[in-house]
Design an enzyme around this catalytic site. Structure first.
Site, PDB file in Angstrom:
ATOM      1  N   ASP A 141      60.842  10.223  -3.034  1.00  0.00           N
ATOM      2  CA  ASP A 141      59.187  11.274  -3.444  1.00  0.00           C
ATOM      3  C   ASP A 141      58.269   9.604  -3.976  1.00  0.00           C
ATOM      4  O   ASP A 141      59.045   8.700  -4.110  1.00  0.00           O
ATOM      5  CB  ASP A 141      59.893  12.240  -4.962  1.00  0.00           C
ATOM      6  CG  ASP A 141      58.217  12.506  -5.473  1.00  0.00           C
ATOM      7  OD1 ASP A 141      57.698  13.329  -4.039  1.00  0.00           O
ATOM      8  OD2 ASP A 141      58.487  12.683  -6.635  1.00  0.00           O
ATOM      9  N   ASP A 197      54.686  10.883  -5.836  1.00  0.00           N
ATOM     10  CA  ASP A 197      53.836  10.874  -7.130  1.00  0.00           C
ATOM     11  C   ASP A 197      55.014  10.989  -7.990  1.00  0.00           C
ATOM     12  O   ASP A 197      55.607  11.448  -8.426  1.00  0.00           O
ATOM     13  CB  ASP A 197      53.459  11.654  -6.857  1.00  0.00           C
ATOM     14  CG  ASP A 197      51.606  12.197  -7.708  1.00  0.00           C
ATOM     15  OD1 ASP A 197      51.896  11.587  -8.401  1.00  0.00           O
ATOM     16  OD2 ASP A 197      50.872  12.746  -7.915  1.00  0.00           O
TER      17      ASP A 197
END
Length: 281
Positions: free
Chosen positions: A7, A9
């Site tokens: 991932d 953010d």
């Protein structure tokens, strides 16, 4: 060998600031020729746009390292109905992905209404989408995230717009983004990995860790994003590893921890008898 679905953010950066150690971790992956992809549930940007943002933050990544929910959605639709049509509530990343997968964007009689992130949609667009759905168009969401963090706070996400259409139409959307197995399995296959070789690194229990757990991937939760260690206690599933941030990870350490053959199941002691054979009477 392990491979990583990472991932962005809350894991690699927060807003416009790189999280310390993200550049070193990616550099180590590339130096060891370890396969990896950066996953995002944001459909606004193309993979090239995302790669450029990472490069400007100091993270050495090419567009081949980026896998977006817009890409996953477009590939899924191309498999379901090749050369189809879509009415889109979304921005450039989603439009580009659909075009790249043979879809035409239309403003009437679409096969699908596809909803992604956007800052420019109007209530008139939502009304048009609703009437298309009621007329038979299928509702597809790039993701169901209810909100998106921004530099200025929080704005409604794709899931909020989808919830409005679901409530008005009485029809549930099909979502492709994390934690959907459609996106995570597609990313795994993109890297040519097996289930046992795949590690998900994320900062949210409801998307990254849930998706990985459902597919049998190894999961690593970093606490540099939205989830605290105490939050994990509320969930029936748990990550395989929890660390403060990506700075606490290294490919060698993860390989030592995860890349081991599973122990053979314990065998019950033999009684010395031959097993009974059940035949047809």
């Amino acid at each position: 060998m392990l491979g990583y679905l990472i991932d962005m953010d809350g894991v690699l950066y927060r807003g416009a600031q790189m999280i310390p150690g993200a550049d070193s971790f990616v550099r180590a992956l590339r130096a060891a020729d370890v396969p990896f992809l950066f996953l995002t549930n944001n459909s606004q940007r193309t993979r090239r746009d995302v790669a450029t943002k990472l490069q400007r933050l100091g993270i050495n990544a090419g567009e081949e390292h980026v896998f977006t929910c817009a890409m996953a959605t477009a590939r899924f639709l191309a498999q379901q109905k090749p050369s189809g049509t879509a009415f889109v509530i979304g921005e450039g990343g989603l439009l580009t992905a659909l075009h790249n997968n043979g879809y035409a964007i239309v403003d009437r009689d679409p096969d699908y209404v596809v909803v992604g992130e956007g800052r420019t949609f109007t209530f008139e667009m939502v009304e048009a989408a609703l009437n298309m759905i009621l007329a038979g168009a299928k509702l597809v969401a790039t993701n169901l995230d209810p909100n998106c963090p921004t530099q200025h706070g929080t704005r409604p996400g794709c899931g909020a717009v989808v919830a409005m259409l679901e409530a008005a139409s009485g029809i549930k959307a099909f979502s492709v983004g994390k934690p959907s197995p459609v996106m995570l399995r597609g990313a795994r296959k993109e890297l040519g990995l097996t289930t046992a070789q795949t590690v998900v690194v994320g900062d949210t229990m409801d998307t990254d860790i849930l998706g990985g757990a459902q597919l049998g991937f190894k999961t690593v939760l970093v606490l540099s994003g939205t989830t605290s260690r105490e939050d994990c206690l509320r969930y029936a599933y748990r990550p395989d590893l929890i660390v403060d941030s990506i700075a606490d990870l290294a490919p060698d350490y993860l390989a030592e921890r995860f890349d081991r053959p599973a122990p053979a199941p314990a065998r019950e002691p033999s009684s010395g008898r031959r097993p009974a054979v059940v035949g047809r009477g």
